[in-house]
Motif scaffolding. Structure first.
Motif, PDB file in Angstrom:
ATOM      1  N   MET A   1       1.014  -1.335   0.037  1.00 24.95           N
ATOM      2  CA  MET A   1      -0.129   0.081   0.035  1.00 24.95           C
ATOM      3  C   MET A   1       0.860   1.209  -0.186  1.00 24.95           C
ATOM      4  N   PRO A   2       0.711   2.172  -0.863  1.00 27.22           N
ATOM      5  CA  PRO A   2       1.540   3.525  -0.758  1.00 27.22           C
ATOM      6  C   PRO A   2       1.255   4.240   0.226  1.00 27.22           C
ATOM      7  N   THR A   3       2.142   5.057   0.608  1.00 26.18           N
ATOM      8  CA  THR A   3       1.888   5.985   1.684  1.00 26.18           C
ATOM      9  C   THR A   3       1.557   7.332   1.201  1.00 26.18           C
ATOM     10  N   TYR A   4       0.368   7.843   1.628  1.00 23.12           N
ATOM     11  CA  TYR A   4      -0.322   9.247   1.373  1.00 23.12           C
ATOM     12  C   TYR A   4       0.133  10.280   2.286  1.00 23.12           C
ATOM     13  N   VAL A   5       0.521  11.469   1.973  1.00 24.95           N
ATOM     14  CA  VAL A   5       0.740  12.450   2.596  1.00 24.95           C
ATOM     15  C   VAL A   5      -0.132  13.759   2.317  1.00 24.95           C
ATOM     16  N   ALA A   6      -0.778  14.269   3.328  1.00 27.81           N
ATOM     17  CA  ALA A   6      -1.317  15.591   3.132  1.00 27.81           C
ATOM     18  C   ALA A   6      -1.544  16.444   4.502  1.00 27.81           C
ATOM     19  N   ALA A   7      -1.961  17.598   4.250  1.00 25.76           N
ATOM     20  CA  ALA A   7      -2.025  18.385   5.383  1.00 25.76           C
ATOM     21  C   ALA A   7      -2.476  19.655   5.481  1.00 25.76           C
ATOM     22  N   LEU A   8      -2.874  20.230   6.629  1.00 28.82           N
ATOM     23  CA  LEU A   8      -3.252  21.434   6.784  1.00 28.82           C
ATOM     24  C   LEU A   8      -3.058  22.247   8.008  1.00 28.82           C
ATOM     25  N   VAL A   9      -3.449  23.600   7.847  1.00 30.10           N
ATOM     26  CA  VAL A   9      -2.870  24.649   9.128  1.00 30.10           C
ATOM     27  C   VAL A   9      -4.445  25.302   9.351  1.00 30.10           C
ATOM     28  N   ILE A  10      -4.513  25.286  10.730  1.00 28.90           N
ATOM     29  CA  ILE A  10      -5.900  26.022  11.134  1.00 28.90           C
ATOM     30  C   ILE A  10      -5.487  27.329  11.815  1.00 28.90           C
ATOM     31  N   SER A  11      -5.678  28.505  11.362  1.00 31.37           N
ATOM     32  CA  SER A  11      -5.675  29.751  11.802  1.00 31.37           C
ATOM     33  C   SER A  11      -6.711  30.118  12.736  1.00 31.37           C
ATOM     34  N   PHE A  12      -6.531  30.703  14.151  1.00 29.21           N
ATOM     35  CA  PHE A  12      -7.715  30.981  14.934  1.00 29.21           C
ATOM     36  C   PHE A  12      -7.102  32.017  15.754  1.00 29.21           C
ATOM     37  N   THR A  13      -8.269  32.657  16.613  1.00 29.08           N
ATOM     38  CA  THR A  13      -8.105  33.485  17.574  1.00 29.08           C
ATOM     39  C   THR A  13      -8.734  32.822  18.731  1.00 29.08           C
ATOM     40  N   ALA A  14      -7.922  32.169  19.673  1.00 30.53           N
ATOM     41  CA  ALA A  14      -8.735  31.521  20.827  1.00 30.53           C
ATOM     42  C   ALA A  14      -9.165  32.318  21.815  1.00 30.53           C
ATOM     43  N   PRO A  15      -9.920  32.175  22.560  1.00 28.68           N
ATOM     44  CA  PRO A  15     -10.419  33.082  23.706  1.00 28.68           C
ATOM     45  C   PRO A  15      -9.339  33.294  24.844  1.00 28.68           C
ATOM     46  N   LEU A  16      -8.390  32.455  24.952  1.00 31.01           N
ATOM     47  CA  LEU A  16      -7.204  32.483  25.861  1.00 31.01           C
ATOM     48  C   LEU A  16      -5.948  33.195  25.040  1.00 31.01           C
ATOM     49  N   THR A  17      -5.969  32.993  23.975  1.00 24.71           N
ATOM     50  CA  THR A  17      -4.705  33.048  23.104  1.00 24.71           C
ATOM     51  C   THR A  17      -4.887  33.248  21.627  1.00 24.71           C
ATOM     52  N   ALA A  18      -4.173  34.007  21.026  1.00 28.33           N
ATOM     53  CA  ALA A  18      -4.122  34.087  19.788  1.00 28.33           C
ATOM     54  C   ALA A  18      -3.156  32.952  19.017  1.00 28.33           C
ATOM     55  N   ALA A  19      -3.576  32.201  17.873  1.00 28.37           N
ATOM     56  CA  ALA A  19      -2.627  31.263  17.780  1.00 28.37           C
ATOM     57  C   ALA A  19      -3.080  30.527  16.308  1.00 28.37           C
ATOM     58  N   GLU A  20      -2.163  29.957  15.797  1.00 29.41           N
ATOM     59  CA  GLU A  20      -2.438  29.043  14.624  1.00 29.41           C
ATOM     60  C   GLU A  20      -2.139  27.639  14.638  1.00 29.41           C
ATOM     61  N   LEU A  21      -3.330  26.947  14.284  1.00 31.22           N
ATOM     62  CA  LEU A  21      -2.865  25.473  14.540  1.00 31.22           C
ATOM     63  C   LEU A  21      -2.715  24.641  13.464  1.00 31.22           C
ATOM     64  N   TYR A  22      -1.720  24.024  13.333  1.00 29.01           N
ATOM     65  CA  TYR A  22      -1.225  23.263  12.161  1.00 29.01           C
ATOM     66  C   TYR A  22      -1.347  21.863  12.183  1.00 29.01           C
ATOM     67  N   VAL A  23      -1.822  21.052  10.985  1.00 25.81           N
ATOM     68  CA  VAL A  23      -2.427  19.778  10.998  1.00 25.81           C
ATOM     69  C   VAL A  23      -1.954  19.167  10.052  1.00 25.81           C
ATOM     70  N   GLY A  24      -1.332  17.821  10.059  1.00 31.38           N
ATOM     71  CA  GLY A  24      -0.888  17.234   8.815  1.00 31.38           C
ATOM     72  C   GLY A  24      -1.057  15.605   9.229  1.00 31.38           C
ATOM     73  N   GLY A  25      -1.230  14.968   8.146  1.00 31.23           N
ATOM     74  CA  GLY A  25      -1.627  13.603   8.084  1.00 31.23           C
ATOM     75  C   GLY A  25      -0.896  12.694   7.151  1.00 31.23           C
ATOM     76  N   ALA A  26      -0.858  11.343   7.454  1.00 29.08           N
ATOM     77  CA  ALA A  26      -0.201  10.401   6.552  1.00 29.08           C
ATOM     78  C   ALA A  26      -0.434   9.072   6.887  1.00 29.08           C
ATOM     79  N   THR A  27      -0.446   8.376   6.059  1.00 27.68           N
ATOM     80  CA  THR A  27      -0.776   6.692   6.355  1.00 27.68           C
ATOM     81  C   THR A  27      -0.017   5.671   5.508  1.00 27.68           C
ATOM     82  N   THR A  28       0.011   4.306   6.231  1.00 28.89           N
ATOM     83  CA  THR A  28       0.945   3.419   5.434  1.00 28.89           C
ATOM     84  C   THR A  28       0.398   1.975   6.014  1.00 28.89           C
TER      85      THR A  28
END
Length: 474
Positions: A1-28
């Motif tokens: 089975m090939p390994t797939y890779v993709a990802a994402l980044v989530i920008s947000f302003t949270a009630p307690l702190t302003a931040a960006e949330l980075y997310v990525g994925g892979a499977t094998t």
């Protein structure tokens, strides 16, 4: 089975702190290309050819405020019976140099508890000397592949959004049957005149996380079902059980590169096996033209889409991420002299036949524990506890096959909107309720438990304490 890779980044302003949330994925694939012994039963089984692939899927998340890291986690779901001793250490050792800036202790593995995945412990089964992949070899193979996708997921982050939802599906049934004499049995007969009750609660919630990329394409999902993947547990071929069908169905509809993480909730006393009304259930399944695995998948996917319908309307780019890791101690279950004597007799009888090696060792471990305890050597169970906040939802891990009542306590008392309990983030063993221990039977007897009902309650309290601290964090 090939390994797939993709990802994402989530920008947000949270009630307690302003931040960006980075997310990525892979499977094998974590299925070897040679014969391998299977884990999960008391007898030796050799898989010559897989029925389908066991896989591992990684989800990497990091929260930043400018260049400052706020928090991070890499979650890896594996089609395994458990995360045996030494596996997480082997993965972390291989991955640490590829994850600069990542706290390697925040890499988490969990097992879906398929009973048709490779053996990872030496000396448990009587295996052929040649022609079969050895457990140690499989652990090396597994650790290499899991470390690879952990790194790939971490390296591939890009922008997007997240949502959480709740659906329902009848997948699990409580598998412990109570009888008129006060005893209980796993998979006991319910058509007996002495049958009185199914012992415990069944949790039919399906908690789901969804992630979209910057182009609003769904790229990842985590599905939390309080049921181990062991419908085909007695088979003799590598098989990911119902998660294979779930992944196949979702990918056919939502994209072949969709990352699907299977998270097993507190389900030590649950299984997908039918406990009553079996003829009626099987009749309806056959009329629908489905296999049992397809039927279970149909129910989970339906619940997933039920949750998706609502959750997709409330996507969050302002979700707060907090991840706490701590080592906790749980009291071990004590072995009484009466129990040790009875178990010793079983060992003496079973040891006469080498085919009983797995069962003999299982009983002997309890006798050894008794002698250690009598010598005053008590060994509290040390467990790595992960508690995570992502927006309004909580995630909490444990090492065990944790009876569902403990998970319901956590959910009921949690400060979160939804609480995802992930069991088998460690080597396993059942943690029964006090009620189950009184009834006895496999899963609730002392051989089945390193940690008993007392320890289960300690786990609940320490998990909730950690979650409340996260929610109170300023």
């Amino acid at each position: 089975m090939p390994t797939y890779v993709a990802a994402l980044v989530i920008s947000f302003t949270a009630p307690l702190t302003a931040a960006e949330l980075y997310v990525g994925g892979a499977t094998t694939s974590i299925t070897p290309d040679q014969p391998v012994a299977l884990s999960g039963q008391m007898r030796t089984r050799i898989s010559q050819k897989p029925a389908n692939e066991c896989t591992a899927t990684a989800l990497a998340i990091e929260s930043r405020e400018g260049d400052k890291v706020i928090d991070q986690v890499i979650l890896v779901s594996c089609d395994l019976v458990a995360i045996r001793d030494g596996v997480i250490e082997a993965v972390r050792e291989r991955a640490k140099d590829r994850l600069p800036g990542f706290d390697i202790n925040k890499l988490v593995l969990n097992a879906t508890h398929t009973h048709t995945a490779p053996v990872m412990r030496e000396g448990i089964y009587n295996l052929p000397s040649e022609g079969v992949m050895k457990p140690k070899e499989y652990v090396e193979f597994l650790a290499d592949r899991v470390a690879e996708i952990a790194a790939e997921a971490w390296e591939s982050r890009d922008t997007g959004s997240v949502a959480w939802g709740l659906g329902h599906a009848v997948v699990a049934q409580n598998r412990r049957v109570q009888y008129s004499n006060g005893t209980a049995a796993m998979y006991g007969k319910t058509n007996s005149q002495n049958f009185r009750a199914i012992e415990g609660y069944e949790d039919h919630e399906v908690n789901v996380l969804y992630f979209w990329d910057k182009n609003e394409k769904l790229i990842a999902t985590a599905i939390n079902v309080a049921c181990p993947a062991q419908e085909v547990e007695s088979g003799s071929a590598v098989n990911a059980d119902f998660w294979h069908e779930v992944r196949k169905t979702l990918r056919a509809k939502y994209g072949e590169d969709l990352f699907v993480l299977g998270w097993t909730g507190a389900a030590g006393d649950q299984s997908p096996h039918l406990m009553y009304s079996k003829p009626a259930e099987e009749r309806m399944r056959k009329l629908r033209g489905l296999t049992r695995l397809q039927e279970l998948s149909r129910r989970i996917v339906s619940a997933w889409e039920e949750a998706y319908e609502g959750a997709s309307k409330e996507r969050h780019s302002d979700a707060l991420l907090v991840h706490k890791v701590q080592m906790i101690e749980l009291p071990e279950r004590m072995v009484t002299e009466t129990e040790a004597t009875a178990i010793g007799k079983k060992v003496a009888e079973l040891s006469k036949d080498p085919k009983n090696q797995r069962r003999t060792l299982w009983h002997q471990a309890a006798v050894d524990r008794f002698h250690r305890q009598q010598a005053g050597e008590l060994n509290p169970y040390e467990m790595e506890l992960h508690t995570i906040r992502l927006g309004d939802i909580a995630i909490a891990t444990n090492d065990f096959e944790l009876f569902t009542d403990f998970g319901i306590q956590m959910k009921g008392r949690s400060p979160a909107l939804q609480t995802f309990i992930i069991q088998l983030a460690g080597p396993g063993t059942y943690v029964p309720t006090e009620r189950a221990a009184k009834g006895g039977g496999y899963s609730a007897i002392v051989e089945s438990n390193n940690v008993g009902a007392e320890g289960g309650q300690v786990l609940v309290e320490k998990t909730l304490k950690a979650l409340n601290e996260i929610w109170d964090k300023k």
